[in-house]
Write a protein that holds these residues in place. Structure first.
Motif, PDB file in Angstrom:
ATOM      1  N   GLN A 547      -5.300  10.904   0.007  1.00  0.00           N
ATOM      2  CA  GLN A 547      -6.540  10.323  -0.930  1.00  0.00           C
ATOM      3  C   GLN A 547      -5.808   9.520  -1.983  1.00  0.00           C
ATOM      4  O   GLN A 547      -6.539   8.632  -2.361  1.00  0.00           O
ATOM      5  CB  GLN A 547      -7.409  11.603  -1.622  1.00  0.00           C
ATOM      6  N   PHE A 548      -4.883   9.894  -2.628  1.00  0.00           N
ATOM      7  CA  PHE A 548      -4.290   9.306  -3.785  1.00  0.00           C
ATOM      8  C   PHE A 548      -3.988   7.740  -3.336  1.00  0.00           C
ATOM      9  O   PHE A 548      -4.222   6.684  -4.030  1.00  0.00           O
ATOM     10  CB  PHE A 548      -2.984   9.847  -4.400  1.00  0.00           C
ATOM     11  N   ILE A 549      -3.296   7.764  -2.125  1.00  0.00           N
ATOM     12  CA  ILE A 549      -2.838   6.439  -1.666  1.00  0.00           C
ATOM     13  C   ILE A 549      -4.235   5.358  -1.377  1.00  0.00           C
ATOM     14  O   ILE A 549      -3.967   4.217  -1.443  1.00  0.00           O
ATOM     15  CB  ILE A 549      -2.098   6.344  -0.280  1.00  0.00           C
ATOM     16  N   VAL A 554      -2.276  -0.622  -6.106  1.00  0.00           N
ATOM     17  CA  VAL A 554      -1.047  -0.932  -6.162  1.00  0.00           C
ATOM     18  C   VAL A 554      -0.283   0.261  -6.242  1.00  0.00           C
ATOM     19  O   VAL A 554      -0.754   1.499  -6.482  1.00  0.00           O
ATOM     20  CB  VAL A 554      -0.353  -1.877  -7.376  1.00  0.00           C
ATOM     21  N   GLU A 555       1.083   0.410  -6.001  1.00  0.00           N
ATOM     22  CA  GLU A 555       1.787   1.739  -5.862  1.00  0.00           C
ATOM     23  C   GLU A 555       1.744   2.091  -7.189  1.00  0.00           C
ATOM     24  O   GLU A 555       2.152   1.422  -8.049  1.00  0.00           O
ATOM     25  CB  GLU A 555       3.149   1.261  -4.991  1.00  0.00           C
ATOM     26  N   ARG A 556       2.000   3.471  -6.974  1.00  0.00           N
ATOM     27  CA  ARG A 556       1.966   4.237  -8.231  1.00  0.00           C
ATOM     28  C   ARG A 556       2.622   5.683  -7.951  1.00  0.00           C
ATOM     29  O   ARG A 556       2.358   6.115  -6.975  1.00  0.00           O
ATOM     30  CB  ARG A 556       0.575   4.275  -8.799  1.00  0.00           C
ATOM     31  N   ASP A 557       3.063   6.266  -8.820  1.00  0.00           N
ATOM     32  CA  ASP A 557       3.981   7.590  -8.841  1.00  0.00           C
ATOM     33  C   ASP A 557       2.517   8.713  -8.811  1.00  0.00           C
ATOM     34  O   ASP A 557       1.845   8.560  -9.731  1.00  0.00           O
ATOM     35  CB  ASP A 557       4.922   8.041  -9.827  1.00  0.00           C
ATOM     36  N   LEU A 558       2.801   9.746  -8.108  1.00  0.00           N
ATOM     37  CA  LEU A 558       1.939  11.073  -8.228  1.00  0.00           C
ATOM     38  C   LEU A 558       2.800  12.319  -8.686  1.00  0.00           C
ATOM     39  O   LEU A 558       3.885  12.366  -7.812  1.00  0.00           O
ATOM     40  CB  LEU A 558       1.377  11.096  -6.461  1.00  0.00           C
ATOM     41  N   ILE A 600       3.179   2.134   0.819  1.00  0.00           N
ATOM     42  CA  ILE A 600       2.037   1.670   1.818  1.00  0.00           C
ATOM     43  C   ILE A 600       0.970   0.828   0.757  1.00  0.00           C
ATOM     44  O   ILE A 600       0.637  -0.436   1.262  1.00  0.00           O
ATOM     45  CB  ILE A 600       1.145   3.085   2.249  1.00  0.00           C
ATOM     46  N   PRO A 601       0.524   1.201  -0.492  1.00  0.00           N
ATOM     47  CA  PRO A 601      -0.139   0.189  -1.372  1.00  0.00           C
ATOM     48  C   PRO A 601       0.441  -0.874  -1.682  1.00  0.00           C
ATOM     49  O   PRO A 601       1.970  -1.081  -1.442  1.00  0.00           O
ATOM     50  CB  PRO A 601      -0.500   0.893  -2.449  1.00  0.00           C
ATOM     51  N   LYS A 602      -0.133  -1.936  -2.107  1.00  0.00           N
ATOM     52  CA  LYS A 602       0.698  -3.264  -2.343  1.00  0.00           C
ATOM     53  C   LYS A 602       1.608  -2.847  -3.870  1.00  0.00           C
ATOM     54  O   LYS A 602       1.466  -2.001  -4.269  1.00  0.00           O
ATOM     55  CB  LYS A 602      -0.356  -4.341  -3.008  1.00  0.00           C
ATOM     56  N   ASP A 603       2.687  -3.689  -3.791  1.00  0.00           N
ATOM     57  CA  ASP A 603       3.639  -3.663  -4.838  1.00  0.00           C
ATOM     58  C   ASP A 603       2.833  -3.955  -6.137  1.00  0.00           C
ATOM     59  O   ASP A 603       1.926  -4.632  -6.355  1.00  0.00           O
ATOM     60  CB  ASP A 603       4.806  -4.369  -4.806  1.00  0.00           C
ATOM     61  N   ASP A 604       3.106  -3.224  -7.323  1.00  0.00           N
ATOM     62  CA  ASP A 604       2.744  -3.581  -8.523  1.00  0.00           C
ATOM     63  C   ASP A 604       3.227  -4.632  -9.302  1.00  0.00           C
ATOM     64  O   ASP A 604       4.604  -4.776  -9.383  1.00  0.00           O
ATOM     65  CB  ASP A 604       2.603  -2.465  -9.635  1.00  0.00           C
ATOM     66  N   THR A 803       9.716  -6.325 -11.348  1.00  0.00           N
ATOM     67  CA  THR A 803       8.248  -5.709 -11.091  1.00  0.00           C
ATOM     68  C   THR A 803       8.522  -4.089 -10.479  1.00  0.00           C
ATOM     69  O   THR A 803       7.814  -3.673 -10.488  1.00  0.00           O
ATOM     70  CB  THR A 803       7.609  -6.386 -10.027  1.00  0.00           C
ATOM     71  N   LYS A 804      10.023  -3.910 -10.521  1.00  0.00           N
ATOM     72  CA  LYS A 804      10.424  -2.503 -10.053  1.00  0.00           C
ATOM     73  C   LYS A 804      11.080  -1.985 -11.360  1.00  0.00           C
ATOM     74  O   LYS A 804      11.382  -2.468 -12.312  1.00  0.00           O
ATOM     75  CB  LYS A 804      11.581  -2.759  -8.933  1.00  0.00           C
ATOM     76  N   SER A 805      11.197  -0.673 -11.233  1.00  0.00           N
ATOM     77  CA  SER A 805      11.738   0.369 -12.112  1.00  0.00           C
ATOM     78  C   SER A 805      13.358   0.104 -12.296  1.00  0.00           C
ATOM     79  O   SER A 805      14.002  -0.513 -11.452  1.00  0.00           O
ATOM     80  CB  SER A 805      11.372   1.765 -11.733  1.00  0.00           C
ATOM     81  N   PHE A 806      13.863   0.880 -13.498  1.00  0.00           N
ATOM     82  CA  PHE A 806      15.144   0.933 -13.794  1.00  0.00           C
ATOM     83  C   PHE A 806      15.898   1.557 -12.496  1.00  0.00           C
ATOM     84  O   PHE A 806      17.061   0.916 -12.071  1.00  0.00           O
ATOM     85  CB  PHE A 806      15.262   1.660 -14.880  1.00  0.00           C
TER      86      PHE A 806
END
Length: 888
Positions: A547-549, A554-558, A600-604, A803-806
């Motif tokens: 459901q979250f996806i 855009v992609e995001r942590d759960l 699966i979601p688009k890149d942020d 656009t990516k994390s550390f």
């Protein structure tokens, strides 16, 4: 002696002659008044007068008349006062005949009217510019017995009327012309008794009184009413600029005599019983007018309002405010020039106020069961707030409290600004919901009326409150809070207000906060200015991963988080204008964190700041000397569209020490952050990491180094198998060392890997079976053993995707180090060779397919059936194996 006798004789004769002349004149005047005065009045005035008897004593100025009748000669003439009626007896003592004839001033020490029955019609007003000076009436004492008097305007509209009037006024003084800031009528003492009083000051209102009476200096008034003469709709039609219409009644009121003296009005011991006030609002905004300064002084001693009822209506006729059983006692109420210029235009020595069933209805409804107020304290019982008429963007409350109490040390206005010192405020059993409205910037007008507000103690006890903002409720259960020394004041050379809190203490159980995706809960929260304790913290998803996806663009942590206890010690201020956090120690124990991310979601596309910049963006000074995370577990899971289930990294027995976590806002303090992590990687081997950066460094440079050892190669399969389609089948990572330095552009450093007997297997897209040939090729190029003393490889030119994390950059560095170690320093050439080998394998498979098809087509009918079967089975087995391998 003889001469003396002659002078005495002459004097006596003179007095005798004078007395005789006076007697003759008095007789003549009385005769003339009786026979000729009515005719004279008729010929020289606008009135007709008749009387039964009239006696005038020239020596004393006393006049006595009986059976008087008076009428206008022309009742239609509105330029003069109309008089119609009778007076049984008129008695004037010490009438100033000389002043009346020569100075046109009517004066008398005493005036008595017995049983007057008069209708008086006021003359039509004249132009003020042409108005002549009126003759004054000067009566020291006036007495009316059993009178019936009605006064009409020139339009024949009734102005004043009264029946059975008995009136006595002592030392009456009336000014000839109205003088600003002075009373037009003053007197020393009065007595009045009458029935059916009527007064119509304008075309909107009428005042009626059933009876009025004075006895022993005490006045009683029964059934006083202020009555609108128009319906509310008529009032709005004919007076479109008026803001309010009033209706007022007092069944009974008593007070001591009124004292009028020059510009002073005094009234004592007034008691108003069961008054009823209704106000009808028209909705018209009141025009601002310049307030004229006044010089009147009003002193009211001991004013009592008993069991009053008040109601204020909205323009549509519904109730805005209603209150019942209102009681007010005021001692020494004053209104004068000084008080009129203040925010509260009256002064007082003391007061008490109480009321019940007070209801206010608007966008927010307020209901007060009972209220009691004094200058030094107050108490409210059964207070409730409920949502009213819907207005978008406004905060609404649905709250109840059974008891609110407060004590006041000082309340005063100095130079029209409030100085308030509240000793304490107590709120008990406050339960309900506050629904936040839209945050719209508002001009701060508080500084215009507030000089200083001090609240020394606020206590909130045994309450349950939900704060709902945008469908994200924040719930406090069993809430108890104390705030000490709240100070609100004006800033120097600033229009805004300052806000400071000295100390506070808060406890709440079963704290909960819901967002779109999470339910955040706390078993116990204790908070004050120096300590924080949180027990049983939880942050649980409200939706499933699938459901979250679907819900995120855009992609995001759960996150799925919990912690046994979080505690902090130090000093912080989150309420005043100068907010800061200065904690000596923060400890998080027994945390369990699961972080899931789907590719699966688009890149942020948003640029991600490094942690040093994130900390630098905190607007307030923040310093945490020591942050400890103890005995915790961290699990990171990630899936891709091609993966069969998420890959997983597990860090158990996680312990982290952070030194000097800061926002680079505190002057003179170090801004360097040191982080040390010790944990168990994949529950198999120890991992330690040292990480540091300087928050004040605008270039956001960092360094991170670490070590792990004795990791079975297959221990990382849960992470690499699902979406890399590779597993480690054998071998051990005996030791892995990394030492990287970087900035927002990328990183570089060294990587060292000591491993033994390393073997891998390549899987098909279902992650089930080995692709034998590709596995063999991969293992050909893989260095299975590093030797006892492997050389470090250089990790360089690792570019960061902003656009990516550390951690994405960090894993890129690890990935390059692994490639260079396991495949070789010329990793790019090796990768090209692997690709070529794979291409050749594909070509070989295609040739096998073609040969297989050719054999099928060239079947020989002359061959024995058994031989054919045997041949077919042999080739079939060969190609079936190849076909299966290809499919896999």
């Amino acid at each position: 002696m003889t001469n003396m006798k002659k002078w005495v004789k002459r004097l006596l004769v003179g007095f005798g002659i004078l007395a005789g002349l006076l007697l003759v004149a008095n007789f003549g005047l009385n005769y003339w008044l009786k026979t000729r005065l009515p005719e004279y009045i008729k010929n020289n005035t606008d009135y007709k007068v008749s009387y039964k008897s009239l006696d005038v004593d020239l020596s004393t100025g006393n006049i006595l008349a009986t059976g008087i009748s008076v009428n206008n000669k022309d009742p239609q003439n509105t330029d003069v006062i109309g008089l119609q009626g009778t007076v049984d007896t008129l008695k004037i003592s010490r009438f100033g005949i000389y002043d009346a004839v020569f100075n046109k001033t009517i004066s008398s020490s005493d005036l008595l009217l017995a049983k007057p029955n008069l209708n008086i019609i006021l003359a039509k007003p004249v132009n003020k510019k042409k108005e002549k000076k009126k003759s004054p009436f000067l009566f020291e004492n006036i007495r009316i017995n059993d009178g019936e008097i009605a006064v009409f305007r020139h339009t024949k509209q009734k102005f004043i009327s009264v029946q059975k009037l008995n009136l006595f006024v002592e030392n009456l003084q009336m000014t000839e012309e109205s003088v600003e800031n002075k009373l037009p009528v003053v007197f020393d003492r009065y007595s009045i008794k009458g029935e059916k009083f009527f007064f119509r000051p304008d075309n909107v209102y009428a005042v009626t009184i059933n009876t009025i009476n004075t006895a022993d200096g005490q006045m009683s008034v029964e059934n006083f009413k202020l009555i609108p003469l128009l319906s509310f709709e008529q009032f709005k039609k004919y007076y479109p600029k008026k803001t309010q219409l009033f209706e007022f009644s007092i069944p009974k009121m008593d007070f001591k005599e009124i004292v009028l003296s020059k510009n002073k009005i005094a009234l004592a011991d007034a008691e108003f019983q069961n008054p009823l006030l209704t106000v009808y609002n028209t909705g018209v905004k009141k025009e601002k007018k310049e307030v004229k300064k006044i010089n009147f002084e009003v002193n009211l001693e001991n004013i009592k309002l008993k069991n009053a009822v008040a109601q204020i209506n909205k323009p549509d006729g519904s109730k805005l405010l209603s209150a019942a059983n209102l009681n007010l006692n005021i001692n020494k109420l004053t209104f004068n020039k000084e008080t009129s210029e203040q925010i509260i235009p009256v002064g007082y020595h003391d007061f008490t106020f109480s009321g019940k069933d007070i209801i206010y209805s608007d966008h927010q409804n307020i209901n007060v069961g009972s209220i009691a107020l004094k200058p030094t304290n107050g108490e409210i019982n059964n207070l409730s707030f409920t949502p009213g008429s819907s207005e978008k963007g406004k905060t609404t409350m649905d709250l109840k409290s059974n008891h609110i109490a407060f004590n006041i040390n000082k309340l005063e206005f100095i130079n029209k600004k409030l100085n308030l010192d509240i000793k304490d405020i107590l709120v008990e059993n406050l339960n309900g919901t506050i629904k936040a409205g839209e945050n719209k910037p508002k001009k701060n007008k508080g500084s215009e009326i507030i000089q200083s507000v001090i609240v020394r103690k606020v206590s909130l006890k045994n309450s349950n409150i939900i704060y709902d903002k945008g469908k994200e409720p924040l719930a406090f259960h069993d809430l108890n809070a104390t705030v000490n020394d709240i100070k609100i004041g004006t800033k120097p050379n600033d229009q805004n207000l300052s806000f400071n809190v000295k100390d506070y203490f808060l406890t709440t159980r079963n704290f909960a906060y819901k967002t779109q995706f999470y339910n955040i809960s706390v078993g116990l929260l204790k908070l004050n200015k120096n300590k924080v304790q949180i027990n049983n913290f939880g942050m649980k998803p409200l939706v499933s991963r699938s459901q979250f996806i679907k819900m995120i663009p855009v992609e995001r942590d759960l996150y799925d988080l919990k912690a046994g206890q979080i505690s902090a010690e130090g000093d912080w201020d989150l309420f005043s204008q100068n907010k800061f956090i200065n904690a000596s120690h923060v400890t998080i124990q027994s945390a369990d964190a699961n972080i899931f991310r789907s590719k699966i979601p688009k890149d942020d596309p948003k640029i991600k700041a490094l942690y040093s910049k994130m900390l630098r963006s905190i607007k307030i000074p923040m310093n945490i000397n020591n942050l400890d995370l103890k005995n915790s577990i961290l699990v990171y899971e990630e899936d891709t569209p091609e993966s069969m289930g998420p890959g997983k990294l597990t860090f158990s027995n996680f312990n982290m020490k952070v030194k000097n976590l800061n926002s680079a806002k505190a002057k003179g303090k170090s801004t360097k952050v040191d982080i040390k992590i010790d944990c168990s990687f994949m529950n198999l081997s120890p991992l330690s990491v040292n990480w540091n950066f300087d928050v004040a460094d605008q270039s956001d440079r960092f360094s991170i180094a670490g070590k792990t050892s004795n990791l079975p190669a297959n221990g990382i399969n849960p992470f690499i198998r699902p979406y890399l389609h590779v597993t480690a089948t054998a071998g051990t990572i005996q030791e892995m060392l990394f030492n990287f330095k970087g900035n927002p552009e990328g990183l570089h450093g060294t990587f060292n890997l000591k491993h033994k007997d390393l073997k891998i297997a390549v899987l098909n897209k279902h992650n089930h079976e080995k692709k034998g040939f590709l596995t063999a090729v991969a293992n050909v190029f893989l260095k299975s053993n590093s030797g006892s003393f492997p050389e470090s490889v250089t990790v360089e030119n690792v570019e960061r995707d902003p656009t990516k994390s550390f951690f994405n950059l960090f894993w890129k560095g690890i990935e390059q180090g692994l490639k260079k170690t396991l495949i070789g320093k010329n990793v790019e050439k090796t990768e090209e060779k692997v690709k070529n080998a794979v291409s050749k394998v594909k070509d070989m498979k295609q040739s096998v397919k073609e040969i297989k098809q050719e054999i099928k087509d060239k079947k020989s009918s002359s061959e024995p059936q058994e031989e054919k079967k045997e041949k077919k089975g042999f080739f079939n087995n060969i190609f079936k194996k190849k076909e299966d391998t290809e499919e896999k």
